[in-house]
Design a protein around this motif. Structure first.
Motif, mmCIF file in Angstrom:
data_model
loop_
_atom_site.group_PDB
_atom_site.id
_atom_site.type_symbol
_atom_site.label_atom_id
_atom_site.label_comp_id
_atom_site.label_asym_id
_atom_site.label_seq_id
_atom_site.Cartn_x
_atom_site.Cartn_y
_atom_site.Cartn_z
ATOM 1 N N ALA A 213 0.843 -1.210 0.000
ATOM 2 C CA ALA A 213 0.000 0.000 0.000
ATOM 3 C C ALA A 213 0.871 1.250 0.000
ATOM 4 O O ALA A 213 0.558 2.241 -0.669
ATOM 5 C CB ALA A 213 -0.929 -0.010 1.212
ATOM 6 N N ALA A 214 1.987 1.201 0.747
ATOM 7 C CA ALA A 214 2.877 2.362 0.803
ATOM 8 C C ALA A 214 3.580 2.571 -0.540
ATOM 9 O O ALA A 214 3.909 3.704 -0.905
ATOM 10 C CB ALA A 214 3.900 2.181 1.918
ATOM 11 N N SER A 219 3.746 6.660 -5.106
ATOM 12 C CA SER A 219 3.815 6.837 -6.565
ATOM 13 C C SER A 219 4.684 5.786 -7.248
ATOM 14 O O SER A 219 5.407 6.071 -8.205
ATOM 15 C CB SER A 219 4.331 8.243 -6.913
ATOM 16 N N GLY A 220 4.631 4.561 -6.743
ATOM 17 C CA GLY A 220 5.270 3.448 -7.442
ATOM 18 C C GLY A 220 6.657 3.094 -6.965
ATOM 19 O O GLY A 220 7.248 2.131 -7.445
ATOM 20 N N VAL A 221 7.194 3.846 -5.991
ATOM 21 C CA VAL A 221 8.514 3.504 -5.447
ATOM 22 C C VAL A 221 8.308 2.820 -4.103
ATOM 23 O O VAL A 221 7.661 3.373 -3.209
ATOM 24 C CB VAL A 221 9.415 4.752 -5.277
ATOM 25 N N ALA A 232 4.644 6.402 -11.907
ATOM 26 C CA ALA A 232 4.012 7.278 -10.908
ATOM 27 C C ALA A 232 2.590 7.659 -11.307
ATOM 28 O O ALA A 232 1.713 7.789 -10.451
ATOM 29 C CB ALA A 232 4.857 8.540 -10.733
ATOM 30 N N GLU A 233 2.339 7.792 -12.590
ATOM 31 C CA GLU A 233 1.016 8.273 -13.041
ATOM 32 C C GLU A 233 -0.097 7.261 -12.730
ATOM 33 O O GLU A 233 -1.282 7.598 -12.852
ATOM 34 C CB GLU A 233 1.060 8.535 -14.555
ATOM 35 N N LEU A 234 0.272 6.033 -12.334
ATOM 36 C CA LEU A 234 -0.762 5.017 -12.081
ATOM 37 C C LEU A 234 -1.319 5.074 -10.654
ATOM 38 O O LEU A 234 -2.367 4.480 -10.383
ATOM 39 C CB LEU A 234 -0.217 3.617 -12.380
ATOM 40 N N THR A 235 -0.643 5.780 -9.749
ATOM 41 C CA THR A 235 -1.159 5.837 -8.365
ATOM 42 C C THR A 235 -2.570 6.440 -8.299
ATOM 43 O O THR A 235 -3.469 5.844 -7.688
ATOM 44 C CB THR A 235 -0.175 6.567 -7.431
#
Ligand code: GLU
Length: 327
Positions: A213-214, A219-221, A232-235
């Motif tokens: 979840a974190a 943002s993907g990291v 990042a755009e998928l969050t």
């Protein structure tokens, strides 16, 4: 006033919620999958993972339970990573059906109008999208590997759960073939169904779910491995899907009450995402009538209220380190 949260405030909230909800006795284990009926009902854990990778835990956070529907989140993300968010919307959709998660009626009603990868039909379709098409072993390696990257450590199938689900998943089998009828499955239906069944049978701990979840919140990291797992755009896309349909037919009630985008599974796990702030998870097997863990819901709702985690509030919490965001 915006609440700044740090490890200390999160620890206090997690421990308070754990103690408050520990004796809650409502709900019953899922029993339509025989394995789930036998998981000890007293198990209960809460874990939160912060942007610096620290993980705060209370209770049974190292017990590997069936991830079940929470697995729909990573596979939807992987499908978006391999294709694009737009392709996922086009091939599956993002609408709540308003019907149970395993509804055949929803497919009949919607026909070629897609629904969401977070219900069974959409999740089987998402498994069918995963590349490389037609290669069950490679697709499975991609799904399992992706979940492990999100969670910061490897995940394994609980064999007994997989056998239990495979022997009883007739409804899902019907869904897979009905999707075929409407041209909404993108690989062999049996192969796609088996991948879906396997991913639901993965064992995860509450700690792993909190880290996953974190990673979404970050943002993907992955904050524990520092590796980028997805774009990042998928969050915002996956968080929107979770907010829309994460709690079966009680999703609106949950979101109205807590403001916390989260996904629940019939194994008793719930994973919540507050973008830019933290990932949080809880696990307790007994479920309410809609299939959501009674204790985990109570605990997460309590923590969300205490820390102002609700994402719709104009002054919801921020990490203590984010000075600039307060102006
Ligand atoms: N494997 C379960 C099913 O397909 C998952 C259900 C859930 O957690 O919502 O019925």
């Amino acid at each position: 006033m915006i609440r700044k949260i740090d490890a200390h405030t999160v620890r206090e909230a997690v421990e308070e919620a754990y103690l408050h909800c520990k004796e809650e006795s409502g709900g019953r284990n899922a029993d339509y999958i025989p394995y789930l009926a036998g998981v000890p009902a007293h198990l209960f854990g809460i874990a939160a993972c912060l942007p610096d990778g620290s993980v705060i835990t209370a209770g049974d956070t190292e017990y590997a339970f069936g991830i079940e529907s929470v697995s729909k989140v990573p596979t939807a993300l992987l499908a978006m990573e391999q294709y694009s968010a737009g392709q996922l919307l086009h091939k599956i959709g993002a609408d709540a059906t308003g019907l149970p998660f395993n509804s055949i009626m929803a497919i009949l009603l919607e026909r070629d109008h897609p629904s969401t990868p977070l219900v069974n039909a959409g999740a089987i379709a998402a498994c069918s999208m995963i590349r490389p098409t037609g290669d069950a072993d490679a697709k499975w390696a991609a799904i399992r590997g992706f979940i492990g990257e999100l969670a910061g450590s490897e995940v394994e199938v609980i064999d007994e759960l997989y056998r239990s689900e495979s022997a009883t998943n007739f409804n899902n089998r019907s869904i897979a073939w009905l999707l075929r009828n409407y041209g909404r499955i993108y690989d062999d239906p049996e192969l796609s169904l088996d991948l879906y069944t396997r991913q639901c049978s993965l064992g995860v701990t509450a700690r792993q779910l909190a880290v996953a979840a974190a990673t979404i919140a970050g943002s993907g990291v992955n904050p524990t491995t520092r590796r980028r797992v997805f774009k990042a755009e998928l969050t915002p896309k996956i968080t929107a899907l979770m907010a829309t349909v994460g709690f079966y037919e009680h999703t609106g009630d949950w979101l109205f009450t807590t403001g916390l985008p989260a996904k629940s599974g019939v194994g008793g796990g719930i994973m919540g995402v507050v973008p830019g702030v933290l990932g949080i998870a809880s696990f307790a097997p007994p479920l309410d009538g809609a299939g959501n863990s009674v204790k985990a819901q109570k605990a997460l709702a309590r923590i969300a209220a205490r820390l102002d985690l609700g994402v719709f509030h104009p002054t919801h919490c921020i990490p203590a380190s984010a000075e600039a965001a307060t102006v």
